[in-house]
Every structure is written in structure tokens, then in C-alpha cells.
Design a protein around this motif. Sequence first.
Motif, mmCIF file in Angstrom:
data_model
loop_
_atom_site.group_PDB
_atom_site.id
_atom_site.type_symbol
_atom_site.label_atom_id
_atom_site.label_comp_id
_atom_site.label_asym_id
_atom_site.label_seq_id
_atom_site.Cartn_x
_atom_site.Cartn_y
_atom_site.Cartn_z
ATOM 1 N N LEU A 1 5.913 -2.826 -3.906
ATOM 2 C CA LEU A 1 6.829 -3.925 -4.229
ATOM 3 C C LEU A 1 7.677 -4.314 -3.024
ATOM 4 O O LEU A 1 7.861 -5.505 -2.735
ATOM 5 N N LEU A 2 8.206 -3.337 -2.308
ATOM 6 C CA LEU A 2 9.053 -3.637 -1.158
ATOM 7 C C LEU A 2 8.246 -4.290 -0.045
ATOM 8 O O LEU A 2 8.678 -5.283 0.565
ATOM 9 N N ASP A 3 7.064 -3.757 0.236
ATOM 10 C CA ASP A 3 6.247 -4.345 1.286
ATOM 11 C C ASP A 3 5.828 -5.768 0.921
ATOM 12 O O ASP A 3 5.825 -6.667 1.776
ATOM 13 N N ASN A 4 5.490 -5.985 -0.330
ATOM 14 C CA ASN A 4 5.122 -7.321 -0.802
ATOM 15 C C ASN A 4 6.294 -8.285 -0.652
ATOM 16 O O ASN A 4 6.130 -9.443 -0.241
ATOM 17 N N HIS A 5 7.493 -7.813 -0.965
ATOM 18 C CA HIS A 5 8.700 -8.630 -0.824
ATOM 19 C C HIS A 5 8.946 -8.998 0.640
ATOM 20 O O HIS A 5 9.223 -10.167 0.959
ATOM 21 N N LEU A 6 8.829 -8.019 1.531
ATOM 22 C CA LEU A 6 9.090 -8.269 2.949
ATOM 23 C C LEU A 6 8.070 -9.246 3.537
ATOM 24 O O LEU A 6 8.419 -10.150 4.297
ATOM 25 N N ASP B 1 -1.686 -1.467 0.299
ATOM 26 C CA ASP B 1 -1.866 -2.903 0.064
ATOM 27 C C ASP B 1 -1.739 -3.291 -1.401
ATOM 28 O O ASP B 1 -1.845 -4.478 -1.741
ATOM 29 N N GLY B 2 -1.521 -2.305 -2.273
ATOM 30 C CA GLY B 2 -1.361 -2.620 -3.691
ATOM 31 C C GLY B 2 -2.539 -2.185 -4.525
ATOM 32 O O GLY B 2 -3.303 -1.286 -4.155
ATOM 33 N N ALA B 3 -2.688 -2.851 -5.680
ATOM 34 C CA ALA B 3 -3.771 -2.527 -6.602
ATOM 35 C C ALA B 3 -4.943 -3.470 -6.371
ATOM 36 O O ALA B 3 -4.809 -4.533 -5.753
#
Length: 656
Positions: free
Chosen positions: A122-127, A636-638
Motif C-alpha cells: 500500500l505504501l509503495d503504491n501510494h508513493l 509489486d503487490g498481488a
Amino acid sequence: MRGRTAVSHSMIVAAASALTLWSHVGSAQSAGIPATTRQVFPADPKASVPALTSIMTSTSGEMADIISRYSADAGALQRRYDTPDSPSRRNRLRVFYTTWRQRLTELDFGKLSQEGKVDYVLLDNHLRYQLDLMGREDKDLAETAALLPFASALLKLQEDRRELLTMDGQKAARLLADITKQVDSLRTLLEPVPARPAGDTTTRAARPAPPRVSRTVANRAAEEVDQVRNVVTTWYRYYNGYDPLFSWWVSNPWQRLDESLRRYAQTVRQRLVGIQVATAAPAVATAAPGGAGAAAQAAGARNAAGANEPIIGDPIGTEGLAMDLRHAMIPYSAEELIAIAEKEYAFSEAEAKKAARQMGFGDNWKAAMEKIKDSYVEPGKQPDLIRDLANEAEAFFERHDWVTIPALAREDWRMEMLSPERQRVSPFFLGGENILVSYPTNDMTEEEKLMSLKGNNPHFSRAVVFHELNPGHHLQGFMTARYNAHRRMFSTPFWNEGNALYWEMFLWDHDFHVRPEDRLGALAWRMHRSARIVFSLSFHLGKMTPEQCIEYLVDKVPFERANSEAEVRRSFNGSYSPIYQAAYMLGGLQFRALYKELVMSKKMTDRQFHDAILQGGPMPISMVRARLAKTPLTRDGAAPWRFAEELPAPRPFPVK
């Protein structure tokens, strides 16, 4: 005597008009809604205090402190570098976001728990999205640069103030005077060429061509001029009166510049955007500049003042939509999402025809909708109706034990009325801890009153009061403030609007709407949410103009034309993100697919599922699935989740 006669005549006309206006008025009771006399909540005040052991486990994962630190640091920087769109602010934040992404890679992702991995993603996606947005903003600023060559120099005044540089009033006055001349010259280029006096044959120098930009870019530029004007005003007021020499030098040049900027923004709107002079100069906010707060304040003033202006919007195109959908973790193209919406709309239309036949209208569901829109309650009674509907919904949920609604969450919500100005862009009630009721006031025109009455009839309202209160937006806010509060920065409309819309679908499936009138009220909103996907994404793809969006809503959704126009205006005036309107239905469908995967398969109970969603905090629903279904995660997520292929079939209402 003549004056008295005129007054008496006007009173007779008003009385006759009122009789006509209220001739179709219904009541909450005639619509089948149980009457109450007060808000219903647990009588024992002690019930509002929870067991403290439950609070000790209200935060999940080892990343919570890291995210809280990021949020605090980001807020501090945004307050410090508070000059919107200034080079120093943009450069400082770009370094901040980039460095935080680099620091994240130093963590051992494999050693994190599933909750920790969710927070990391979530944090990486936000950044990444913040950096993507800055790239989009770079492009937007480049497009308006020809109309604002003076902006950087004026914004630097506020930046220098934040750097605590010693003020030179005489130098500042000279700068303001020079820029005033520049702004006036730009404005002259946009004005029509003055006609030659009769007999004038003198040779005139060729006039420079004005900047060539689209209406969209021009509208954006006018907004930026207002923003720059606001920044300069704040800068001026900091020094004025506290520094006598500053006031002596700067007062007159500032007044001239302020008027010059006002006239320039007005001319840009009039000549390049096509907004009439009477509405071309919105008031400029005088609060301290600073990011979203100042922007929201200015947008709110413009929205209320400009309810009759042309709807311009700022489409972000295919690339922009792909970027926003990637941030929301939606693995579909905009065109695929439109196809999903059209399929959902077809279901709603078939069900509307079924209800219309029960009401004696055959397949003419629009005529049946007009019938229920005339069931509105009389003036002054809408708050009672909303109260009764809220009590009815909470009692229905309490009987079935589908979700935890804490005692305090049933007690603490409040009710207020929407002003006539806000109703022009928000024609239906809004909710959260405060439910804001939309209903006519005595100073509205008769047409405005009828639009509001018909659009807020009991059957439409019954289908969405719980969307705004419990277990919808109010319960969401209540729980996210108390569980995993560090995740509130990851809020997305697919989660908050989608979850509230999911409850509308859930109650449809569980026979909350039995009578055909109530089913039509629910279907009106379901059609609306499908149409929102189509018109909003089509606009950003460049396939629909705002006017075509209004016509599409009028044709597909049983709302009054004024309400449809307000809907489109609100969608494109900058108050909402480009994919916000699509998020209602799409988020609701994501939750339906997840419900099928976890509850219909008996892996979780209804209450476990719904409580886990609310207590887990807001986030892209792909990450909700990762939490609850324990789906594998990488940095990288799901893996992409094609939720539309896993939906339970929509439940047709059985008609005997």
C-alpha cells in the motif's frame, strides 16, 4: 392603497402556486415507512464504552509505525512548502517520495507478516502514484505556461517568505509593477482589436498573436491565475502593517496587481473558455495557501457561484485513466469497465420493467418512476423521513446480525440541511457523521423546489439512507478512526463508495425492498451508478462532452434534468478524482466477488467478513482480498484480480 392591493394579489398567487406544488404530496406513512418520533439508539449510555481488550488489538502489522511516520513527515513538508505548484515545493516533494520508495526496498519483505506485506504494498503504491501525479501535473503546467509566464516570479515571493529572507519593499514594489504591465499586455492580446475611427488610415504595428490553447487548458489557466492571486494576497498580508516601509512601497502596486490578475482571469474565462462576464470572476480565497485545503475552499466557492456556468472539465485521456486504475489495482481498461457497466445496467432495466408491470405500467418503467417521484413529503417533513428510514435500516441490520454497529455509532450521527447553493451541485443528501439533507427552501424557484422534491422522494431515499449512515459512510468513518487508523491515507473511493454501494446490492439480495415502488427506488440508484461509469470514463476518453453526459443521464436514469446537470457538473469541476464516479459500482462489484469467494464458500460468516473489511482499514479492494484470502504478495503487490469474472449472478426479484 395601491401597494396593499399588489401585496394581496401576490399572496393569492403564492397560495395558488403552493396548492399546485403540494397537490401530489405524500407522506412517510403512505409510503409504508414506520413512523418514529426520535432517533433510536441503545438506551444504556454504558453500552458506548467497549471492552478495552478489544482496543489493544485494533492495529495490525509491523509497518504501522512506519506509515504513521511517513504520514507525519509528508504533512510537515506540505505545510512548510505551502506554495501550490511552486518549483521548490515540487522539487522537495519529488525527492521526498523518491527517497521513501528507495528506503522501502531496504526492508526484508519476506520476513513481514501478511498484514505487514499489505502495508508495504500500500505504501509503495501510494508513493509511486504521488510521483505519477507529479508527472501529470508537470504536463498540465507546461500546457498553461504561455498564459502564465509571470507565475513563477509571483510564487517565489511566498517561497522567499518561507525561507525567512529579509524583505526589500522597494524591490518588491518594482517587481509587482513590472508584472502588472506584463499581465495587462497579455490581457490586451485576448481582447478584440479596437475598431478604427472613421477616416483613420494610419499604419499600425502588427499585433502579436494571442496564445493558442484549448478551452480546457484555458479554464485550467484561469484557475491557476486565481491560485496565484491568492498566494500573493497571503504574502502581502503577512507584511502589511507590520513593516511600515513595506506598506509604504507595496500597498499601491499590490492593489494594482490584484485587480490586474482579477481582470485577466475574467478575460481568459470570457474570451477563451466562453464563460459570460456576469459569472466570470469567482471570489478568491484569502486563507493561507497550501495544497488541498486551499484548493478545496476555492473549488467550493467556485462551485456555488458558478452553478450556471458551462461545464468544462479536464479529461485525462487513456494514459491518465490507465495510471489511476493501476493505482486502484483495477486490471481492466476503461473500455472493459464500460462494458461491465452496460451489462449491470441491462439487469437493472429488466428489473425496473418487472416492477413497472406490477404497478400497472407495463414495460414503461420511466412512467412508473415518475409515479413514485410524486410521493414526496411536504415541506419541513424530510428530516423526519430521513430519521425514520435510518431507524428502519438499523433495525433490519440488527435483526440479521450481519455486521457490528457499535452502540456509540448508532448514537453519535447528526443531521443538518444543505444550503440552496450546495443543492445546485449536490441535489441529493450526503452523509457520514453528519447526514446533510437536500430539500427545498422557501427562496428557491418553483422549478427548483419541484426538482428537489421529486429527486428526494421516500422511495429513492429509502434505498440510500443506510448508504450514508449505518452501515455505510458513517460506520466506515467510525471504524477507520478506531481500527488500523494508519491506513486512512490509503483511502480510495473503490473502498468507501464501493462498500456503501455493496450494501445497497446486499439488501436487494436479502429482500429489504419488497414492494415494487421501493424496488424502483433502489433500481434508480443502481442504474445511476452504472451510468456514472459510462459517462465519466467516456468523458475522460474524449468520447463524450459534458452536454452529452447530461443527455445520457437524462435518458438512462430517472432523475430530473437539473439533478442530472448537477451530477455532471460535480463530476467534472475538480472536486472529485477522474475515476471517483466509476468507483461506486465497480467497488461494489469487487466486494460482491469477494463475498462469493469467502462467505458463499463458507470460509467466513457474514459478520466476520463485514467486520474484517471495516476493521482492516480503507485500501484498494485487491489488498482487502490479500488480507482476508491470504493471497500471495510480492513487493509489486498481488497478481491481477479479474473480479468481474467471479461475480455471483445478480438476484432477479421473484414475482408471483
